[in-house]
Enzyme design. Structure first.
Site, PDB file in Angstrom:
ATOM      1  N   ARG A 182     -12.440   1.260  -8.122  1.00  0.00           N
ATOM      2  CA  ARG A 182     -11.700   2.494  -8.446  1.00  0.00           C
ATOM      3  C   ARG A 182     -12.063   2.977  -9.855  1.00  0.00           C
ATOM      4  O   ARG A 182     -12.593   2.212 -10.661  1.00  0.00           O
ATOM      5  CB  ARG A 182     -10.193   2.240  -8.344  1.00  0.00           C
ATOM      6  CG  ARG A 182      -9.767   2.030  -6.911  1.00  0.00           C
ATOM      7  CD  ARG A 182      -8.267   2.116  -6.750  1.00  0.00           C
ATOM      8  NE  ARG A 182      -7.904   1.857  -5.362  1.00  0.00           N
ATOM      9  CZ  ARG A 182      -6.689   2.008  -4.861  1.00  0.00           C
ATOM     10  NH1 ARG A 182      -5.706   2.396  -5.635  1.00  0.00           N
ATOM     11  NH2 ARG A 182      -6.447   1.758  -3.591  1.00  0.00           N
ATOM     12  N   ASN A 210     -10.726  -2.954  -4.794  1.00  0.00           N
ATOM     13  CA  ASN A 210     -10.049  -2.009  -5.692  1.00  0.00           C
ATOM     14  C   ASN A 210     -10.745  -1.920  -7.043  1.00  0.00           C
ATOM     15  O   ASN A 210     -10.565  -0.947  -7.780  1.00  0.00           O
ATOM     16  CB  ASN A 210      -8.584  -2.408  -5.916  1.00  0.00           C
ATOM     17  CG  ASN A 210      -7.686  -2.220  -4.712  1.00  0.00           C
ATOM     18  OD1 ASN A 210      -6.706  -2.935  -4.539  1.00  0.00           O
ATOM     19  ND2 ASN A 210      -8.001  -1.248  -3.860  1.00  0.00           N
ATOM     20  N   ASP A 241       0.825  -1.208   0.000  1.00  0.00           N
ATOM     21  CA  ASP A 241       0.000   0.000   0.000  1.00  0.00           C
ATOM     22  C   ASP A 241       0.860   1.260   0.000  1.00  0.00           C
ATOM     23  O   ASP A 241       1.965   1.257   0.545  1.00  0.00           O
ATOM     24  CB  ASP A 241      -0.926  -0.026   1.226  1.00  0.00           C
ATOM     25  CG  ASP A 241      -2.081   0.959   1.085  1.00  0.00           C
ATOM     26  OD1 ASP A 241      -2.381   1.371  -0.062  1.00  0.00           O
ATOM     27  OD2 ASP A 241      -2.675   1.319   2.114  1.00  0.00           O
ATOM     28  N   TRP A 271       2.711   7.953  -2.697  1.00  0.00           N
ATOM     29  CA  TRP A 271       4.106   8.111  -3.146  1.00  0.00           C
ATOM     30  C   TRP A 271       4.154   9.010  -4.388  1.00  0.00           C
ATOM     31  O   TRP A 271       4.980   9.910  -4.483  1.00  0.00           O
ATOM     32  CB  TRP A 271       4.680   6.731  -3.462  1.00  0.00           C
ATOM     33  CG  TRP A 271       6.122   6.702  -3.879  1.00  0.00           C
ATOM     34  CD1 TRP A 271       7.209   6.565  -3.065  1.00  0.00           C
ATOM     35  CD2 TRP A 271       6.640   6.810  -5.224  1.00  0.00           C
ATOM     36  NE1 TRP A 271       8.366   6.567  -3.806  1.00  0.00           N
ATOM     37  CE2 TRP A 271       8.042   6.725  -5.135  1.00  0.00           C
ATOM     38  CE3 TRP A 271       6.050   6.976  -6.479  1.00  0.00           C
ATOM     39  CZ2 TRP A 271       8.871   6.784  -6.254  1.00  0.00           C
ATOM     40  CZ3 TRP A 271       6.879   7.046  -7.601  1.00  0.00           C
ATOM     41  CH2 TRP A 271       8.271   6.948  -7.477  1.00  0.00           C
TER      42      TRP A 271
HETATM   43  C1  IPE Z   1      -5.105  -2.743   0.065  1.00  0.00           C
HETATM   44  O1  IPE Z   1      -4.870  -1.397  -0.193  1.00  0.00           O
HETATM   45  C2  IPE Z   1      -5.129  -3.514  -1.210  1.00  0.00           C
HETATM   46  C3  IPE Z   1      -3.838  -3.639  -1.877  1.00  0.00           C
HETATM   47  C4  IPE Z   1      -2.685  -3.212  -1.436  1.00  0.00           C
HETATM   48  C5  IPE Z   1      -3.864  -4.344  -3.128  1.00  0.00           C
HETATM   49  P1  IPE Z   1      -6.077  -0.359  -0.274  1.00  0.00           P
HETATM   50  O2  IPE Z   1      -5.476   0.991  -0.424  1.00  0.00           O
HETATM   51  O3  IPE Z   1      -7.035  -0.771  -1.315  1.00  0.00           O
HETATM   52  O4  IPE Z   1      -6.751  -0.550   1.136  1.00  0.00           O
HETATM   53  P2  IPE Z   1      -7.714   0.389   1.969  1.00  0.00           P
HETATM   54  O5  IPE Z   1      -8.796   0.861   1.047  1.00  0.00           O
HETATM   55  O6  IPE Z   1      -6.883   1.533   2.451  1.00  0.00           O
HETATM   56  O7  IPE Z   1      -8.189  -0.466   3.088  1.00  0.00           O
HETATM   57  C1  IPE Z   2      -1.766   0.172  -3.295  1.00  0.00           C
HETATM   58  O1  IPE Z   2      -1.539   1.525  -3.399  1.00  0.00           O
HETATM   59  C2  IPE Z   2      -1.923  -0.484  -4.642  1.00  0.00           C
HETATM   60  C3  IPE Z   2      -3.315  -0.810  -4.971  1.00  0.00           C
HETATM   61  C4  IPE Z   2      -4.270  -0.835  -4.087  1.00  0.00           C
HETATM   62  C5  IPE Z   2      -3.616  -1.126  -6.354  1.00  0.00           C
HETATM   63  P1  IPE Z   2      -2.738   2.566  -3.364  1.00  0.00           P
HETATM   64  O2  IPE Z   2      -3.161   2.872  -4.760  1.00  0.00           O
HETATM   65  O3  IPE Z   2      -3.819   2.138  -2.450  1.00  0.00           O
HETATM   66  O4  IPE Z   2      -1.994   3.821  -2.752  1.00  0.00           O
HETATM   67  P2  IPE Z   2      -2.552   4.881  -1.724  1.00  0.00           P
HETATM   68  O5  IPE Z   2      -3.089   4.139  -0.550  1.00  0.00           O
HETATM   69  O6  IPE Z   2      -3.613   5.650  -2.452  1.00  0.00           O
HETATM   70  O7  IPE Z   2      -1.364   5.713  -1.398  1.00  0.00           O
HETATM   71 MG    MG Z   3      -4.155   2.416  -0.461  1.00  0.00          MG
END
Ligand code: IPE
Ligand code: IPE
Ligand code: MG
Length: 232
Positions: free
Chosen positions: A66, A63, A15, A20
């Site tokens: 999204r 996800n 995550d 980043w």
């Molecule tokens: C968890 O990250 C899923 C992955 C890293 C693939 P998310 O960013 O989706 O999790 P939440 O929404 O903060 O719980």
């Molecule tokens: C984790 O990074 C990767 C996926 C869930 C695909 P995020 O996309 O959730 O990154 P943040 O949490 O928005 O920084």
């Molecule tokens: Mg995340």
């Protein structure tokens, strides 16, 4: 590090890619790209450390809600990395596996993934498991339905074998990068006795030294499994 204190199976909730990128005024897709690069580096490093399974949470069932633009970007990265690294990693004695329902992904991405996973060494140094459109609850319901169709009561061992991870030992250590302290639907059944390690480091910055710090922390844990042995 003493071998007995080394985890056999490490899971990483990767995550922080979006944050980043945001910090660098880059699009979220750059964060995911940097995350994939990091994942490959960590796979090799984990192999060098003697870890046998590394499971990387790359895309959760949640996800998939999204925006389409972000998902298309992630699918393009899968297209690129599974295409590029499939034969390289196989030659390095690293096997690839996927857990989750990839049937919702573009057909050509599915093909690349299946191809990458089909290049299997008989005794790999490490198995790299990508959790893609993976959700623990969906996995458990799927297993429950298979059991129901068979019409026989199951034991814990039977049920474990019906999960996507049926032939993989439970994770010993689960690492989550990116500051949040939750599992977000990752390996809920399998993590019953996993040691959990949370770090604020955003995944693209989670380098080999940071991984080693997590291993060091793990090596000092006392795993009692409900018993009273060891130091308290
Ligand atoms: C968890 O990250 C899923 C992955 C890293 C693939 P998310 O960013 O989706 O999790 P939440 O929404 O903060 O719980
Ligand atoms: C984790 O990074 C990767 C996926 C869930 C695909 P995020 O996309 O959730 O990154 P943040 O949490 O928005 O920084
Ligand atoms: Mg995340």
């Amino acid at each position: 590090m003493a071998e007995e204190n080394l985890p056999v199976h490490v899971g990483i909730i990767m995550d922080g890619n979006g944050r980043w990128a945001k910090k660098r005024l880059l699009p979220r897709s750059s964060g995911h790209d940097a995350g994939m690069k990091r994942a490959i580096k960590l796979a090799r490093h984990a192999r060098d450390r003697g870890i046998k399974y590394l499971t990387l949470y790359a895309l959760s069932t949640e996800n998939l809600n999204r925006p389409k633009e972000e998902l298309d970007g992630i699918y393009s990265l899968f297209r690129k990395y599974f295409g590029e690294y499939a034969s390289q990693l196989a030659e390095e004695n690293i096997n690839m596996r996927i857990i989750g329902d990839i049937s919702v992904l573009p057909a050509d991405v599915q093909d690349k993934m299946l191809k990458a996973c089909s290049r299997r060494n008989a005794s790999p140094d490490i198995t790299l498991v990508f959790a893609i459109n993976y959700g623990s609850r969906a996995e458990i319901v799927r297993a429950a339905n298979i059991a129901a169709e068979r019409g026989k009561k199951v034991t814990e061992e039977d049920f474990t074998r019906l999960l996507y991870t049926g032939d993989i030992p439970d994770p010993d250590l689960i690492i989550r990068t990116g500051k949040e302290v939750r599992l977000s639907n990752f390996l809920l059944w399998q993590a019953a006795y996993a040691e959990l390690y949370f770090t604020d480091i955003l995944f693209p910055d989670f380098n080999n030294a940071a991984f080693d710090r997590a291993l060091k922390d793990y090596s000092m844990r006392s795993r009692r499994y409900g018993n009273i042995k060891g130091d308290i």
